[in-house]
Design a protein around this motif. Structure first.
Motif, short mmCIF file in Angstrom:
data_model
loop_
_atom_site.label_atom_id
_atom_site.label_comp_id
_atom_site.label_asym_id
_atom_site.label_seq_id
_atom_site.Cartn_x
_atom_site.Cartn_y
_atom_site.Cartn_z
N ASP A 25 0.65 -1.10 0.17
CA ASP A 25 -0.04 -0.01 0.01
C ASP A 25 0.70 1.10 -0.02
OD1 ASP A 25 -2.32 -1.54 0.08
OD2 ASP A 25 -2.21 -1.50 2.34
N LYS A 26 1.98 1.10 0.62
CA LYS A 26 2.91 2.44 0.98
C LYS A 26 4.26 1.90 0.71
CE LYS A 26 -0.07 5.22 3.79
NZ LYS A 26 0.10 5.97 5.26
N TRP A 27 4.84 2.23 -0.63
CA TRP A 27 6.13 1.73 -1.04
C TRP A 27 7.28 2.46 -0.11
CZ3 TRP A 27 7.12 -1.94 -4.60
CH2 TRP A 27 6.13 -2.36 -5.15
N ARG A 28 7.28 3.57 0.47
CA ARG A 28 8.09 4.01 1.31
C ARG A 28 8.25 3.35 2.39
NH1 ARG A 28 8.17 10.60 1.94
NH2 ARG A 28 8.39 10.33 -0.09
N VAL A 29 7.11 3.28 3.18
CA VAL A 29 7.04 2.29 4.41
C VAL A 29 7.71 0.81 4.35
CG1 VAL A 29 5.54 1.49 6.16
CG2 VAL A 29 5.17 3.48 5.51
N PHE A 34 12.27 -2.97 4.67
CA PHE A 34 13.06 -3.74 3.97
C PHE A 34 14.40 -3.57 4.63
CE2 PHE A 34 16.08 -4.39 0.43
CZ PHE A 34 15.91 -5.84 0.04
N VAL A 35 14.78 -2.42 4.47
CA VAL A 35 15.98 -1.94 4.87
C VAL A 35 16.52 -2.59 6.51
CG1 VAL A 35 17.76 -0.18 5.47
CG2 VAL A 35 16.52 -0.08 3.51
N PHE A 133 2.51 -6.62 4.70
CA PHE A 133 3.04 -5.52 5.65
C PHE A 133 4.24 -6.05 6.48
CE2 PHE A 133 3.45 -2.95 9.57
CZ PHE A 133 3.80 -1.71 8.79
N LEU A 134 3.81 -7.17 7.18
CA LEU A 134 4.81 -8.10 7.92
C LEU A 134 5.77 -8.99 7.11
CD1 LEU A 134 2.47 -8.75 11.01
CD2 LEU A 134 4.00 -7.03 10.67
N VAL A 135 5.04 -9.59 6.26
CA VAL A 135 5.94 -10.80 5.93
C VAL A 135 6.92 -10.67 4.49
CG1 VAL A 135 5.75 -13.27 4.93
CG2 VAL A 135 4.30 -12.34 6.77
N LEU A 136 6.21 -9.74 3.79
CA LEU A 136 6.91 -9.41 2.46
C LEU A 136 8.55 -8.76 2.59
CD1 LEU A 136 7.10 -9.64 -0.75
CD2 LEU A 136 6.05 -7.27 -0.63
N PRO A 137 8.58 -7.80 3.62
CA PRO A 137 9.74 -7.28 3.86
C PRO A 137 10.99 -8.15 4.43
CG PRO A 137 8.18 -5.73 4.60
CD PRO A 137 7.58 -6.99 4.23
N LYS A 138 10.59 -9.16 5.18
CA LYS A 138 11.23 -10.48 5.62
C LYS A 138 11.78 -11.19 4.65
CE LYS A 138 9.19 -10.00 10.26
NZ LYS A 138 10.31 -9.56 11.03
N VAL A 139 10.75 -11.66 3.94
CA VAL A 139 11.18 -12.70 2.82
C VAL A 139 12.02 -12.09 1.81
CG1 VAL A 139 10.19 -14.04 0.99
CG2 VAL A 139 8.93 -14.03 3.05
#
Length: 249
Positions: A25-29, A34-35, A133-139
């Motif tokens: 929903d929000k690429w910046r967040v 991700f970082v 929101f929670l899982v995609l950055p981790k994977v």
């Protein structure tokens, strides 16, 4: 009963991953998360990878020299065997089994704690896709950083073997280095990197799945972490066999 439960779990896992891999929903967040995940899951794993790889490289070199006693086997075979063992299995499969315990339990316990403390429910009430929101950055972060961990592991293991040659009289350093270079097959490096990417996805996604569907309290969070490590380890071994058959035939 076991088979039906397995298929039910597989189906729920596939539906879960379908919710994970949607546009944020929000690429910046999502980028900031991700970082942060790269630092937490990737950079924090470097010390463990270096220490384990150094000692494993040294042990492999010692065992190869002790067991290769035939005068018909050239002395540089120690370096050659160490290189191929590290490239083919240790730097990807065995390393990922170790990281499944560290990274997998971390992910499962973190998301599981958010579930039992109703933080995930709060995200859903606000209209946020909590899976994405929670899982995609981790994977994505773990998959992104895994090749770097593999490369660090390879060089650390080689240095561990070189330390044996340097500080002992088991094998001359020149013979060890020559063995590392002899009969080198570039595909082995790519083979290890490809396997590590698959294993990274398994570790992050399976741990996230078990953490996300925790029910109960702190005891269930610990149980979910254990189940995540066991299940991801079994899947890593299974896909290790399949990928070895596909990529090295």
């Amino acid at each position: 009963m076991i088979i039906s439960n397995s298929f039910a779990t597989l189906g729920r896992y596939c539906m879960f991953m379908g919710r994970v891999f949607t546009l944020p929903d929000k690429w910046r967040v999502s980028g900031k998360r991700f970082v942060n995940e790269v630092a937490k899951l990737g950079l924090d794993s470097i010390p463990l990878v270096v220490v384990i790889s150094l000692f494993i490289g040294a042990v492999i070199a010692i065992q190869m020299q002790i067991n290769i006693v035939s005068p018909l086997v050239p002395s540089y075979s120690v370096g050659l065997a160490t290189r191929d063992i590290v490239l083919l299995e240790f730097s990807n499969s065995i390393l990922c089994l170790i990281l499944a315990g560290k990274v997998g339990s971390n992910i499962a316990s973190e998301i599981g704690t958010m579930r039992v403390t109703e933080q995930i429910d709060a995200l859903e009430i606000m209209g946020v896709n909590s899976c994405n929101f929670l899982v995609l950055p981790k994977v994505s972060a773990f998959i992104f950083f895994m090749p770097f961990l593999v490369i660090i592991s390879i060089f650390s293991a080689f240095i561990g073997g070189a330390a044996v040659a340097l500080f002992t009289d088991i094998i001359p350093m020149s013979r060890y280095i020559y063995g590392l270079q002899a009969l080198f097959i570039e595909w082995y490096v790519w083979y290890g990197l490809i396997k590590s990417l698959v294993f990274a996805f398994i570790i992050a996604s399976v741990a996230s799945y078990f953490g996300y569907y925790v029910k109960g309290g702190a005891l269930q969070v610990g149980r979910a972490s254990t189940n995540a490590v066991v299940c991801s380890s079994i899947l890593i071994l299974l896909f290790d066999v399949l990928l070895t058959k596909l990529l090295l035939q």
